[in-house]
Scaffold this active site. Sequence first.
Site, PDB file in Angstrom:
ATOM      1  N   THR A 256       0.849  -1.192   0.000  1.00  0.00           N
ATOM      2  CA  THR A 256       0.000   0.000   0.000  1.00  0.00           C
ATOM      3  C   THR A 256       0.882   1.239   0.000  1.00  0.00           C
ATOM      4  OG1 THR A 256      -1.515  -1.254   1.388  1.00  0.00           O
ATOM      5  CG2 THR A 256      -1.922   1.114   1.217  1.00  0.00           C
TER       6      THR A 256
ATOM      7  N   SER B  27       5.567   6.792  -0.868  1.00  0.00           N
ATOM      8  CA  SER B  27       6.889   6.271  -1.246  1.00  0.00           C
ATOM      9  C   SER B  27       7.751   5.910  -0.042  1.00  0.00           C
ATOM     10  CB  SER B  27       7.644   7.279  -2.121  1.00  0.00           C
ATOM     11  OG  SER B  27       6.923   7.504  -3.301  1.00  0.00           O
ATOM     12  N   ARG B  28       7.106   5.501   1.045  1.00  0.00           N
ATOM     13  CA  ARG B  28       7.837   5.043   2.243  1.00  0.00           C
ATOM     14  C   ARG B  28       8.648   6.157   2.921  1.00  0.00           C
ATOM     15  NH1 ARG B  28       4.440   1.657   1.706  1.00  0.00           N
ATOM     16  NH2 ARG B  28       4.789  -0.591   1.564  1.00  0.00           N
ATOM     17  N   LEU B  29       8.339   7.416   2.598  1.00  0.00           N
ATOM     18  CA  LEU B  29       9.047   8.523   3.268  1.00  0.00           C
ATOM     19  C   LEU B  29       8.214   9.000   4.462  1.00  0.00           C
ATOM     20  CD1 LEU B  29      10.454  10.401   0.153  1.00  0.00           C
ATOM     21  CD2 LEU B  29      11.671   8.958   1.806  1.00  0.00           C
TER      22      LEU B  29
END
Length: 223
Positions: free
Chosen positions: A19, A201-203
């Site tokens: 996700t 974006s996993r940031l």
Amino acid sequence: MSHDAVPDPLLEKALRTHTDYGQEQLEEHELAGDPFTQFTAWLAEAAEHKVYEPNAMVIGTIDPDGRPSSRTVLLRGVDERGFAFYTDYTSRKGRALIANPGISAVFPWYPLHRQVLIYGEAHKVDEADSNDYFSNRPRGAQIAAWSSDQSHPIDGRDALEQKVRDTEQHFAEAETVPRPERWGGFRIVPDRVEFWQGRTSRLHDRLVFERRGSGWAVTRLQP
Ligand SMILES: Cc1cc2nc3c(=O)[nH]c(=O)nc-3n(C[C@H](O)[C@H](O)[C@H](O)COP(=O)(O)O)c2cc1C
């Protein structure tokens, strides 16, 4: 429930789900001045968004032999003193915490792409608070607390149900069921609380409160 083999595509889906989290953010200037205020704001948002059991947290403890163990409990009180939950002091977690008060807790609010991570020590709450909380539980839960030596083995379901019947009989004439001495609350007194907000974006945003004397310092961690 049957235990047929799980079809491969379902297993694949469960293991490969990826996700990309939404547009919510957590910036330093939005953060409350202390972790309790920030936590209660997020808990209220979790309730507002109908997160299932928003007060459920997974606590990690260290057994007397040094092994970690974890399980879910329900948060029953939070204020500037800490995070309170109730349990059996002779359960596995109870024995662990009495030997070593070190504890971690995770509130996994996945639908909001959030988690709160708490680290500190857990100490028994005042007996008066435990009595007060116990007295407000449904009678069935009070009987269960007397009937179950939590985490200890028993010879089958029938034996447990017999203990419940025996307890019901014991308190049949009693208007109120008193709190068993071995049952009560722990309060997690945190020295570190992390607020984690999933971002694209996993940031992700990770802001950590750490106790500094009578106040709190805030640090941002890389995702
Ligand atoms: C959603 C949920 C809430 C729970 N709440 C509690 C709780 O508040 N107190 C408790 O003692 N156990 C609670 N349990 C059961 C614990 O997870 C655990 O099985 C039990 O406390 C024994 O743990 P232990 O053997 O590690 O001591 C809950 C379980 C679930 C799934």
